[in-house]
Design a protein around this motif. Structure first.
Motif, PDB file in Angstrom:
ATOM      1  N   TYR A 543       3.340 -46.699 -34.453  1.00  0.00           N
ATOM      2  CA  TYR A 543       2.617 -46.365 -33.224  1.00  0.00           C
ATOM      3  C   TYR A 543       1.598 -45.276 -33.538  1.00  0.00           C
ATOM      4  O   TYR A 543       1.810 -44.451 -34.439  1.00  0.00           O
ATOM      5  N   ARG A 544       0.535 -45.266 -32.769  1.00  0.00           N
ATOM      6  CA  ARG A 544      -0.453 -44.197 -32.880  1.00  0.00           C
ATOM      7  C   ARG A 544      -0.194 -43.188 -31.768  1.00  0.00           C
ATOM      8  O   ARG A 544      -0.186 -43.525 -30.585  1.00  0.00           O
ATOM      9  N   VAL A 545       0.046 -41.937 -32.168  1.00  0.00           N
ATOM     10  CA  VAL A 545       0.449 -40.895 -31.230  1.00  0.00           C
ATOM     11  C   VAL A 545      -0.603 -39.790 -31.205  1.00  0.00           C
ATOM     12  O   VAL A 545      -1.014 -39.286 -32.252  1.00  0.00           O
ATOM     13  N   ALA A 546      -1.036 -39.399 -30.011  1.00  0.00           N
ATOM     14  CA  ALA A 546      -1.957 -38.280 -29.845  1.00  0.00           C
ATOM     15  C   ALA A 546      -1.148 -37.009 -29.606  1.00  0.00           C
ATOM     16  O   ALA A 546      -0.253 -36.982 -28.747  1.00  0.00           O
ATOM     17  N   ALA A 547      -1.453 -35.978 -30.354  1.00  0.00           N
ATOM     18  CA  ALA A 547      -0.755 -34.696 -30.224  1.00  0.00           C
ATOM     19  C   ALA A 547      -1.642 -33.614 -30.824  1.00  0.00           C
ATOM     20  O   ALA A 547      -2.567 -33.912 -31.588  1.00  0.00           O
ATOM     21  N   LEU A 548      -1.376 -32.375 -30.491  1.00  0.00           N
ATOM     22  CA  LEU A 548      -2.134 -31.281 -31.085  1.00  0.00           C
ATOM     23  C   LEU A 548      -1.726 -31.065 -32.537  1.00  0.00           C
ATOM     24  O   LEU A 548      -0.575 -31.311 -32.918  1.00  0.00           O
ATOM     25  N   ALA A 549      -2.650 -30.579 -33.342  1.00  0.00           N
ATOM     26  CA  ALA A 549      -2.376 -30.314 -34.750  1.00  0.00           C
ATOM     27  C   ALA A 549      -1.213 -29.344 -34.914  1.00  0.00           C
ATOM     28  O   ALA A 549      -0.398 -29.485 -35.829  1.00  0.00           O
ATOM     29  N   TYR A 550      -1.121 -28.366 -34.039  1.00  0.00           N
ATOM     30  CA  TYR A 550      -0.028 -27.392 -34.102  1.00  0.00           C
ATOM     31  C   TYR A 550       1.321 -28.089 -33.989  1.00  0.00           C
ATOM     32  O   TYR A 550       2.285 -27.710 -34.661  1.00  0.00           O
ATOM     33  N   LEU A 551       1.391 -29.116 -33.159  1.00  0.00           N
ATOM     34  CA  LEU A 551       2.634 -29.865 -32.960  1.00  0.00           C
ATOM     35  C   LEU A 551       2.945 -30.750 -34.162  1.00  0.00           C
ATOM     36  O   LEU A 551       4.067 -30.742 -34.676  1.00  0.00           O
ATOM     37  N   ILE A 552       1.959 -31.495 -34.648  1.00  0.00           N
ATOM     38  CA  ILE A 552       2.252 -32.425 -35.742  1.00  0.00           C
ATOM     39  C   ILE A 552       2.540 -31.688 -37.047  1.00  0.00           C
ATOM     40  O   ILE A 552       3.216 -32.232 -37.931  1.00  0.00           O
ATOM     41  N   ARG A 553       2.055 -30.455 -37.175  1.00  0.00           N
ATOM     42  CA  ARG A 553       2.318 -29.682 -38.382  1.00  0.00           C
ATOM     43  C   ARG A 553       3.693 -29.017 -38.357  1.00  0.00           C
ATOM     44  O   ARG A 553       4.071 -28.297 -39.274  1.00  0.00           O
ATOM     45  N   GLY A 554       4.457 -29.231 -37.283  1.00  0.00           N
ATOM     46  CA  GLY A 554       5.822 -28.735 -37.212  1.00  0.00           C
ATOM     47  C   GLY A 554       5.968 -27.344 -36.639  1.00  0.00           C
ATOM     48  O   GLY A 554       7.078 -26.804 -36.583  1.00  0.00           O
ATOM     49  N   ASN A 555       4.871 -26.756 -36.164  1.00  0.00           N
ATOM     50  CA  ASN A 555       4.917 -25.366 -35.713  1.00  0.00           C
ATOM     51  C   ASN A 555       5.591 -25.182 -34.360  1.00  0.00           C
ATOM     52  O   ASN A 555       5.987 -24.067 -34.013  1.00  0.00           O
TER      53      ASN A 555
END
Length: 600
Positions: A543-555
């Motif tokens: 699936y293609r998921v939209a999220a902020l970079a802060y979230l996808i980087r695990g922060n």
């Protein structure tokens, strides 16, 4: 070979000799009163040419003179000094340059993409106007120069290319009544490459020709370098678009190239930092990547300016040949100006290191405010107030961060919908969005606020800006159904005190799921109970998921997100939210039915 040197007396020792004087007086006058090597007057030795280098770093658009501790104070042996403000930066620079025949003002990067509203709401153009006005001659590319995109830096901020509607979306009228035209100076970086072409996005260095006082010139080379984690940073996230080369390798490559062209006087302008204890003239226990760079980079480099860490130090670090060279960092937000004075041999055209003097000057407020810059700052502050009051959208009820028992809130759901709308614009569009609590900064209330432009149900630009976002980009990534299920399980985790914590994610309107609170952590969400566009989640499907970079980087605390693939950056959070709100006629309160719970 570079001369082996012992550094001249530290400024701190000189300050102790005049202990009753304020450090602001010392920092601005001591060198001029000390030795002829630190004035604009030609050296007593007629075979030497003096050059003054004045550096700023990590300015971040702090035009106003703030009075909070983090932006207006810096420690000295005489106590805390009140510092900063563009009007005082300009005056100190003029005073420092006085009497110098050869003087160059440079920036170590992170000029813009800061946080003052009146600057960032106008796409950071006010900062460029200021840097042009104070005569910056070039800037290294900092990580925050890439908070938008390569094209935004090179085409808009540098070349002045407009986007959207003039004076609405970009190319705003500046304080002189002229349209934004970009920077009067180039950006340089020797280690940021386009991932597709493999080419550097800017020139790696520049060569400045300075007068030798006898009708000729001497070339001085400046190599720009950018912190290597820029591409994976949560604001400058550019994975797939840019790649970074190592600092030392890049510096050495271009130092040799400069020497091959006959350039012997070489300066590295490195947007990477370190620490060195003590106050801004100190160098106690130096460490960090910039210090490592100083120890390892080519001995052909005579001077090193650093930045990025918002630290302040004034060091002498031995190069690989054992010869000391100055390494200096000048804090942030306009609090310090770093000065390095060098003497260049007319015959060898190389820097005589034994005559180098470095000093950090606090930007004190005991000097007259520069009138031109004062008018500029006032202009942008007033325009900031105008921008704040611009109507953006109409709402039918409160949009708040207050969550129900299942973790939903009206504001979080609205933001998830905005991220999804943004994610659908990607080249590989999003299927849905996930949003954490971190970007939710304030509520949007139906009742009018205190601003004269506000009305019941009206959302002003400033209210929108402060409700959501921290300059983080929406990124669309590929995740498997199994990863998505695990991410939803990670909403429950143990707190440091041993109790269970619930850290809910918001989902866009096309996702509905249920969880079973009675089951153990890690077993509360089943794929068949997760519906994406009406269909059960397939663990084996991508699936293609939209999220902020802060979230996808695990922060934000969801480690499975770090297993993402195929990232595509779209738009920064503030502007994504703005575009979404503007696209709606009237914004209804989201119904909080996207998440349900079963069990007890």
């Amino acid at each position: 070979m570079k001369e082996t040197i012992n550094r001249l007396c530290k400024f701190s020792l000189f300050a102790l000799l005049i202990g009753s004087l304020l450090i602001s007086v010392v920092s601005s006058k001591a060198i001029a009163q000390d030795q002829t090597t630190n004035t604009g007057i030609e050296s007593e030795k007629t075979d030497l040419v003096d050059l003054q280098l004045l550096g700023i770093t990590d300015f971040h658009g702090y035009l106003q003179a703030y009075n909070d501790k983090s932006n207006s104070q810096i420690w000295s042996p005489q106590g805390q000094l009140t510092v900063g403000g563009a009007v005082y930066n300009a005056t100190h620079l003029k005073q420092l340059k006085a009497g110098h025949d050869n003087s160059i003002v440079l920036s170590v990067g992170d000029n813009f993409s800061g946080w003052p509203f009146e600057v960032t709401a106008y796409r950071d153009e006010p900062t460029v106007e200021f840097l042009n006005a104070i005569g910056v001659e070039f800037s290294a590319v900092g990580n925050h120069e890439l908070d938008d995109s390569k094209d935004f830096l090179v085409k808009h901020m540098k070349d002045g290319k407009c986007f959207g509607k003039r004076d609405v979306d970009s190319c705003f009228t500046d304080s002189t009544g002229e349209m934004f035209h970009g920077s009067d100076f180039p950006y340089i970086s020797a280690n940021v490459r386009d991932a597709h072409s493999g080419k550097l996005i800017t020139k790696p260095y520049m060569i400045k020709q300075i007068s030798d006082g006898h009708g000729g010139t001497i070339p001085v080379g400046f190599i720009g370098l950018t912190v290597t984690d820029t591409v994976s940073g949560t604001t400058s996230f550019q994975e797939g678009d840019l790649v970074m080369d190592p600092l030392v390798e890049s510096a050495n490559r271009y130092a040799k190239e400069l020497q091959d062209q006959g350039v012997q006087a070489i300066v590295a302008v490195v947007h990477e930092g370190g620490t060195a204890g003590g106050y801004f003239q100190g160098c106690s226990n130096p460490k960090g990547p910039a210090i490592d760079f100083a120890r390892e980079a080519s001995a052909a480099i005579d001077v090193i300016f650093t930045g990025h860490w918002h630290a302040s130090f004034n060091c002498s670090i031995d190069d690989p040949n054992g010869n000391p060279r100055p390494v200096i960092e000048g804090a942030n937000h306009g609090k310090l100006i770093s000065e390095i004075n060098v003497s260049i041999d007319r015959v060898s055209k190389d820097i005589v290191r034994s005559r180098t003097i470095s000093i950090n000057h606090p930007v004190t407020r005991d000097v007259p405010a520069d009138p031109e810059i004062a008018q500029m700052v006032s202009y942008w502050v007033e325009r900031g107030k105008e921008r704040y009051a611009e109507p953006v959208a109409e709402i039918t009820g409160d949009l708040t961060r207050s969550r129900n028992g299942n973790g939903e809130s009206t504001l979080a759901d609205l933001v998830a919908d905005a991220h999804y709308a943004t994610g659908k614009k990607a080249s590989q569009p999003a299927d849905f969005a996930l949003t954490a609590i971190s970007p939710l900064q304030g509520d949007l209330l139906y009742a009018k606020g205190t601003n004269a432009a506000d009305q019941n149900g009206r959302v002003l630009f400033g209210e929108m800006w402060y409700a959501h976002g921290y300059g983080n980009p929406v990124v669309v990534v590929t995740m498997t159904g199994r990863q998505i299920e695990q991410i939803l399980e990670e909403q429950w985790r143990m707190k440091p005190d041993g109790t269970e914590g619930f850290y809910p994610l918001a989902v866009s309107y096309n996702v509905h799921y249920s969880f079973d609170r009675s089951k153990p952590m890690g077993q509360r969400v089943e794929p068949e109970n997760i519906k994406v566009k009406g269909k059960s989640l397939d663990p084996d499907k991508s699936y293609r998921v939209a999220a902020l970079a802060y979230l996808i980087r695990g922060n934000d605390g969801y480690p499975t997100f770090k297993g993402y693939a195929n990232p595509v950056r779209v738009e920064s959070d503030h502007w994504a939210f703005f575009d979404y709100l503007k696209s709606q006629d009237i914004i209804q309160q989201p119904v909080l039915d996207r998440v349900t719970s079963i069990g007890q």
